[in-house]
Design a protein around this motif. Structure first.
Motif, short mmCIF file in Angstrom:
data_model
loop_
_atom_site.label_atom_id
_atom_site.label_comp_id
_atom_site.label_asym_id
_atom_site.label_seq_id
_atom_site.Cartn_x
_atom_site.Cartn_y
_atom_site.Cartn_z
N HIS A 157 0.84 -1.18 0.00
CA HIS A 157 0.00 0.00 0.00
C HIS A 157 0.89 1.25 0.00
O HIS A 157 1.83 1.36 0.78
N HIS A 158 0.57 2.18 -0.91
CA HIS A 158 1.40 3.38 -1.05
C HIS A 158 0.59 4.43 -1.82
O HIS A 158 -0.52 4.19 -2.27
N ILE A 212 16.41 -9.18 -2.52
CA ILE A 212 16.61 -7.76 -2.83
C ILE A 212 16.26 -6.94 -1.59
O ILE A 212 15.17 -7.09 -1.02
N PRO A 213 17.15 -6.08 -1.12
CA PRO A 213 16.91 -5.40 0.14
C PRO A 213 15.77 -4.38 0.07
O PRO A 213 15.60 -3.70 -0.93
N ARG A 214 15.00 -4.33 1.11
CA ARG A 214 14.00 -3.27 1.30
C ARG A 214 14.19 -2.82 2.74
O ARG A 214 13.78 -3.49 3.68
N ASN A 215 14.87 -1.71 2.91
CA ASN A 215 15.27 -1.31 4.26
C ASN A 215 14.69 0.05 4.62
O ASN A 215 14.25 0.80 3.75
N PRO A 216 14.68 0.39 5.91
CA PRO A 216 14.08 1.66 6.35
C PRO A 216 14.74 2.89 5.72
O PRO A 216 14.07 3.90 5.48
N GLN A 217 16.05 2.82 5.45
CA GLN A 217 16.73 3.97 4.85
C GLN A 217 16.20 4.25 3.45
O GLN A 217 15.94 5.40 3.07
N THR A 218 16.02 3.18 2.66
CA THR A 218 15.48 3.35 1.31
C THR A 218 14.05 3.86 1.36
O THR A 218 13.66 4.75 0.60
N GLU A 219 13.25 3.30 2.26
CA GLU A 219 11.86 3.74 2.35
C GLU A 219 11.77 5.21 2.74
O GLU A 219 10.94 5.95 2.20
N ARG A 220 12.61 5.64 3.66
CA ARG A 220 12.58 7.05 4.07
C ARG A 220 13.01 7.94 2.90
O ARG A 220 12.46 9.03 2.70
N TYR A 252 11.35 11.53 -2.95
CA TYR A 252 10.63 11.25 -4.19
C TYR A 252 9.11 11.30 -4.04
O TYR A 252 8.39 10.95 -4.97
N GLY A 253 8.60 11.74 -2.89
CA GLY A 253 7.19 12.00 -2.76
C GLY A 253 6.30 10.79 -2.65
O GLY A 253 5.11 10.87 -2.94
N PHE A 254 6.86 9.63 -2.25
CA PHE A 254 6.00 8.47 -2.01
C PHE A 254 5.25 8.62 -0.68
O PHE A 254 5.73 9.31 0.24
N ILE A 255 4.10 8.04 -0.61
CA ILE A 255 3.36 7.92 0.64
C ILE A 255 3.41 6.45 1.04
O ILE A 255 2.89 5.59 0.33
N ILE A 256 4.09 6.16 2.15
CA ILE A 256 4.21 4.79 2.64
C ILE A 256 3.66 4.79 4.07
O ILE A 256 4.23 5.43 4.95
N PRO A 257 2.53 4.13 4.31
CA PRO A 257 1.95 4.12 5.66
C PRO A 257 2.99 3.71 6.71
O PRO A 257 3.76 2.78 6.51
N GLY A 258 3.00 4.47 7.80
CA GLY A 258 3.93 4.21 8.88
C GLY A 258 5.22 4.96 8.80
O GLY A 258 6.02 4.96 9.74
N ILE A 259 5.47 5.64 7.65
CA ILE A 259 6.67 6.44 7.49
C ILE A 259 6.25 7.87 7.17
O ILE A 259 5.57 8.12 6.19
N SER A 260 6.63 8.79 8.02
CA SER A 260 6.21 10.17 7.84
C SER A 260 7.42 11.06 7.62
O SER A 260 8.56 10.65 7.77
#
Length: 311
Positions: free
Chosen positions: A205-206, A289-297, A303-311
């Motif tokens: 979800h994004h 393939i890594p999916r880590n908190p640094q990349t998500e942030r 890049y203007g993504f909306i990822i629930p739980g990351i503000s």
């Protein structure tokens, strides 16, 4: 939201609405010299995006005559059948999953080939809401039918389903994203891409802060979840997600599922270039393939993504 009429990204209970329009829905209209079209979206007008969407089906031996449009750019997505595109002195194939870019003033003729109808979804694009009246089929002022030469600098680009710059996706989004016309697209107010999801996988979800996402299902089927409402999304169906509409995709089928479209303004390609893992010919999918908190942030903040739980 009504298909085939003015369609606006609008606020409902404090949030914009996304929509999935089923294939073959919308009024039929005959354009003299062009043929019969089905109007999927007569006009979408938001702060940063304006486009219309029409659909054409060409039977055996039928064609879209040689023409150009001087008022807007067009993306043409094939979701069934096969044919050829003639323009700028060349002839190129177009088939299910293929995509074409027609710049302003670029002449092209499209001819159906084979036994199956050639099914096309045509996005007319203009770079801002003020130019919405230039959209096809609202205005026919820009249509030109003759043997004139292309407008200097006009581009005609065609890529097949398998072409593009491909990037593997991390679990649970097993599959890949293909950036279309990556080196050649002569405009910067939208980008073109496709996403293929393996059976049993899903996109988390994004949402996107600034971009409108418009896509046509070109192969397979699955479910689009808009906020918390599910919609079936199969071949020929059209989706429109305005900015901030959170969504995800679930491939609950036993075959690969592909949807192809545009982001306006462009958004995901820059993030893929920085964080993605290239899918190269003959190279197996990397494990883990890594999916880590640094990349998500980074996706959220840069890049203007909306990822629930990351503000």
């Amino acid at each position: 939201m009504e298909q085939g009429t003015l369609l606006r990204g609008y606020i409902n209970e404090g949030r914009r609405e996304g929509v999935v329009l089923p294939a073959n829905a919308g009024p039929l209209e005959t354009i003299e010299g062009f043929g019969q079209i089905r109007v999927r979206v007569g006009r979408y007008q938001d702060v940063d995006a304006s486009f219309s969407v029409v659909e054409m089906e060409l039977g055996q031996g039928e064609s879209i005559p040689r023409h150009a449009n001087t008022a807007n750019e067009r993306i043409v997505i094939c979701y069934g059948g096969e044919g050829v595109v003639k323009g700028d002195g060349k002839e190129r194939p177009i088939a299910q999953g293929g995509i074409m870019f027609l710049g302003r003033g670029a002449f092209a003729e499209v001819i159906q080939k084979g036994s199956d109808p050639l099914r096309l979804s045509i996005f007319s694009m203009v770079p801002n809401a003020d130019a919405a009246t230039d959209l096809f089929p609202l205005s026919l002022e820009g249509l030109v039918f003759d043997d004139s030469a292309d407008t200097p600098g006009a581009a005609l680009l065609v890529e097949q389903e398998e072409e593009g710059y491909h990037y593997w996706q991390a679990a649970p989004s097993l599959g890949f994203i293909s950036l279309k016309f990556e080196d050649d697209l002569p405009v910067d107010y939208f980008s073109a891409s496709s996403q293929t999801l393996d059976p049993g996988s899903q996109v988390r979800h994004h949402g996107h802060v600034l971009s409108t996402e418009i896509a046509v299902c070109t192969r397979g089927r699955g479910r689009a979840v808009i906020f918390d409402a599910e919609q079936e999304f199969g071949v020929g169906d059209l989706l429109i997600f305005p900015p901030t509409v959170t969504h995800h995709f679930i491939n609950d089928s036993d075959e690969a599922w592909t949807y192809t479209g545009v982001f306006t303004p462009a958004s995901v390609e820059a993030a893929l270039r920085e964080t993605g893992v290239r899918k190269l010919p003959g190279v197996e999918r990397p494990v883990g393939i890594p999916r880590n908190p640094q990349t998500e942030r980074m996706l959220v903040e840069k890049y203007g993504f909306i990822i629930p739980g990351i503000s």
